[in-house]
Design an enzyme around this catalytic site. Sequence first.
Site, PDB file in Angstrom:
ATOM      1  N   SER A 217      28.425 -37.490 -17.554  1.00  0.00           N
ATOM      2  CA  SER A 217      29.147 -37.694 -16.299  1.00  0.00           C
ATOM      3  C   SER A 217      30.403 -36.868 -16.258  1.00  0.00           C
ATOM      4  CB  SER A 217      29.524 -39.157 -16.122  1.00  0.00           C
ATOM      5  OG  SER A 217      30.225 -39.289 -14.913  1.00  0.00           O
TER       6      SER A 217
ATOM      7  N   GLY B 211      16.420 -47.598 -18.184  1.00  0.00           N
ATOM      8  CA  GLY B 211      17.108 -48.026 -16.958  1.00  0.00           C
ATOM      9  C   GLY B 211      16.476 -47.444 -15.715  1.00  0.00           C
ATOM     10  N   ALA B 212      15.134 -47.490 -15.664  1.00  0.00           N
ATOM     11  CA  ALA B 212      14.430 -46.899 -14.515  1.00  0.00           C
ATOM     12  C   ALA B 212      14.205 -47.928 -13.418  1.00  0.00           C
ATOM     13  CB  ALA B 212      13.106 -46.304 -14.975  1.00  0.00           C
TER      14      ALA B 212
ATOM     15  N   SER C 149      16.462 -49.021 -11.330  1.00  0.00           N
ATOM     16  CA  SER C 149      17.276 -48.802 -10.129  1.00  0.00           C
ATOM     17  C   SER C 149      17.922 -47.419 -10.170  1.00  0.00           C
ATOM     18  CB  SER C 149      18.352 -49.890  -9.983  1.00  0.00           C
ATOM     19  OG  SER C 149      19.414 -49.657 -10.876  1.00  0.00           O
ATOM     20  N   GLY C 150      18.573 -47.075  -9.081  1.00  0.00           N
ATOM     21  CA  GLY C 150      19.418 -45.884  -9.013  1.00  0.00           C
ATOM     22  C   GLY C 150      18.759 -44.592  -9.456  1.00  0.00           C
TER      23      GLY C 150
ATOM     24  N   TYR D 244      33.705 -47.286 -20.226  1.00  0.00           N
ATOM     25  CA  TYR D 244      32.567 -46.559 -19.638  1.00  0.00           C
ATOM     26  C   TYR D 244      32.746 -45.055 -19.820  1.00  0.00           C
ATOM     27  CZ  TYR D 244      29.683 -44.329 -16.036  1.00  0.00           C
ATOM     28  OH  TYR D 244      28.810 -43.497 -15.373  1.00  0.00           O
TER      29      TYR D 244
ATOM     30  N   GLY E   8      17.638 -43.586 -12.415  1.00  0.00           N
ATOM     31  CA  GLY E   8      16.436 -43.701 -13.244  1.00  0.00           C
ATOM     32  C   GLY E   8      15.188 -43.907 -12.399  1.00  0.00           C
TER      33      GLY E   8
HETATM   34  P1  NDP Z   1      22.394 -48.223 -11.857  1.00  0.00           P
HETATM   35  O1  NDP Z   1      23.297 -49.377 -12.140  1.00  0.00           O
HETATM   36  O2  NDP Z   1      21.687 -48.184 -10.549  1.00  0.00           O
HETATM   37  O3  NDP Z   1      21.300 -48.106 -12.996  1.00  0.00           O
HETATM   38  C1  NDP Z   1      21.570 -48.431 -14.314  1.00  0.00           C
HETATM   39  C2  NDP Z   1      20.299 -48.841 -14.999  1.00  0.00           C
HETATM   40  O4  NDP Z   1      20.596 -49.181 -16.350  1.00  0.00           O
HETATM   41  C3  NDP Z   1      19.641 -50.071 -14.373  1.00  0.00           C
HETATM   42  O5  NDP Z   1      18.254 -49.840 -14.322  1.00  0.00           O
HETATM   43  C4  NDP Z   1      19.966 -51.172 -15.362  1.00  0.00           C
HETATM   44  O6  NDP Z   1      19.007 -52.193 -15.432  1.00  0.00           O
HETATM   45  C5  NDP Z   1      19.945 -50.369 -16.653  1.00  0.00           C
HETATM   46  N1  NDP Z   1      20.566 -51.109 -17.749  1.00  0.00           N
HETATM   47  C6  NDP Z   1      21.797 -51.640 -17.821  1.00  0.00           C
HETATM   48  N2  NDP Z   1      21.961 -52.293 -18.988  1.00  0.00           N
HETATM   49  C7  NDP Z   1      20.799 -52.161 -19.673  1.00  0.00           C
HETATM   50  C8  NDP Z   1      20.339 -52.637 -20.926  1.00  0.00           C
HETATM   51  N3  NDP Z   1      21.095 -53.402 -21.716  1.00  0.00           N
HETATM   52  N4  NDP Z   1      19.083 -52.313 -21.313  1.00  0.00           N
HETATM   53  C9  NDP Z   1      18.281 -51.576 -20.529  1.00  0.00           C
HETATM   54  N5  NDP Z   1      18.663 -51.112 -19.320  1.00  0.00           N
HETATM   55  C10 NDP Z   1      19.907 -51.413 -18.897  1.00  0.00           C
HETATM   56  O7  NDP Z   1      23.309 -46.934 -12.057  1.00  0.00           O
HETATM   57  P2  NDP Z   1      23.030 -45.348 -11.889  1.00  0.00           P
HETATM   58  O8  NDP Z   1      21.633 -45.110 -11.496  1.00  0.00           O
HETATM   59  O9  NDP Z   1      24.120 -44.818 -11.055  1.00  0.00           O
HETATM   60  O10 NDP Z   1      23.291 -44.842 -13.368  1.00  0.00           O
HETATM   61  C11 NDP Z   1      22.332 -44.150 -14.137  1.00  0.00           C
HETATM   62  C12 NDP Z   1      23.017 -43.124 -15.019  1.00  0.00           C
HETATM   63  O11 NDP Z   1      23.669 -42.156 -14.209  1.00  0.00           O
HETATM   64  C13 NDP Z   1      24.070 -43.687 -15.952  1.00  0.00           C
HETATM   65  O12 NDP Z   1      23.931 -43.058 -17.217  1.00  0.00           O
HETATM   66  C14 NDP Z   1      25.378 -43.273 -15.299  1.00  0.00           C
HETATM   67  O13 NDP Z   1      26.407 -43.123 -16.250  1.00  0.00           O
HETATM   68  C15 NDP Z   1      24.970 -41.937 -14.717  1.00  0.00           C
HETATM   69  N6  NDP Z   1      25.816 -41.422 -13.664  1.00  0.00           N
HETATM   70  C16 NDP Z   1      25.901 -42.050 -12.447  1.00  0.00           C
HETATM   71  C17 NDP Z   1      26.708 -41.526 -11.469  1.00  0.00           C
HETATM   72  C18 NDP Z   1      26.851 -42.180 -10.162  1.00  0.00           C
HETATM   73  O14 NDP Z   1      27.608 -41.661  -9.340  1.00  0.00           O
HETATM   74  N7  NDP Z   1      26.168 -43.262  -9.868  1.00  0.00           N
HETATM   75  C19 NDP Z   1      27.446 -40.277 -11.686  1.00  0.00           C
HETATM   76  C20 NDP Z   1      27.265 -39.700 -12.982  1.00  0.00           C
HETATM   77  C21 NDP Z   1      26.466 -40.251 -13.911  1.00  0.00           C
HETATM   78  P3  NDP Z   1      18.972 -53.444 -14.375  1.00  0.00           P
HETATM   79  O15 NDP Z   1      18.257 -52.922 -13.165  1.00  0.00           O
HETATM   80  O16 NDP Z   1      18.191 -54.473 -15.116  1.00  0.00           O
HETATM   81  O17 NDP Z   1      20.380 -53.828 -14.099  1.00  0.00           O
END
Ligand code: NDP
Length: 315
Positions: free
Chosen positions: A142, A9-10, A12-13, A190, A15
Amino acid sequence: RKGNVVITGASSGLGLATAKALAETGEWHVIMACRNFLKAEKAAKSIGINKENCSVMHLDLASLESVRQFADNLRRSGRPLDALVCNAAVYLPTAKEPTYTAEGFELSVGTNHLGHFLLARLLLDDLKKSDFPYKRLIIVGSITGNTNTLAGNVPPKANLGDLRGLAGGLNGIQSSPMIDGGDFDGAKAYKDSKVCNMLTMQEFHRRYHEETGITFASLYPGCIATTGLFREHIPLFRLLFPPFQKYITKGYVSEEEAGSRLAQVVSDPNLTKSGVYWSWNKDSESFENQLSKEASDAEKAKKLWEISEKLVGLA
Ligand code: NDP
């Protein structure tokens, strides 16, 4: 040589920010494991990651077949594996009905937990073989799954119960789509999946740390209120959540800061302790945090491991 790190999941966000932070050190080649190849390539380019320091490989965690293919392709690429970061996640807080992975598991737990569980198990041998000074398997956790915190007490709370729904296959047909056997609730699914991530990390530690020397760790990077994770939420929530986190709870971190925290857990020579859940204080210093009672329940971790093995076809 450079270290090789796989980040799921690199695209966006967190990753993506972590990929950038590690690629910039010049010490890592980042393998972005993503379901949308084009999106990932564009994202890497737009954030300025040098092509020499990263490559994109296809991985859809919502398909166990895809997870197996990814592991094969990685081996075929000939790159040794030194670190694996299980970061991808879906969050479906407004879903009224459950949706399912290719194999028919409820999507949040299927993607966030079961997909990563299989991936980590398949790549464990590759990590073992690494001759890098330190090898690590990081699973992003989380605060929301930790009911010993304020954020973790916002209903619906995480609760895996006796795992009867999971044991039944989470398919909404013979069993409930929820781990505890209850009615579908996307936000709870979740949080439950995050508890699974933290339990899995600890069970890996108990089973494999001594034998392999691999560091297993989890972390809560802070509230990154701006990421795509909240894309399924109602518009008003998306508008108010970032300022709320910034000014009221003060738990807000930028994507860049969160990325540098996760990068630290991957590569800081001081953070080699295994079985640990890292958090950061107000001054951005890392510390070992306490997990909730459920998220540190060793018996539940063992049971979760055994049921998950069956569901992903390892047992
Ligand atoms: P994002 O939604 O920005 O990133 C999530 C990533 O996961 C995206 O790259 C997405 O891909 C990918 N993804 C989703 N489904 C799949 C799949 N089936 N196969 C492969 N990749 C997939 O969210 P965050 O960056 O916020 O989340 C990243 C981590 O951080 C998660 O584990 C979340 O639980 C954790 N987290 C986040 C917090 C927050 O405040 N945001 C707080 C605590 C933990 P695509 O780009 O294709 O959609």
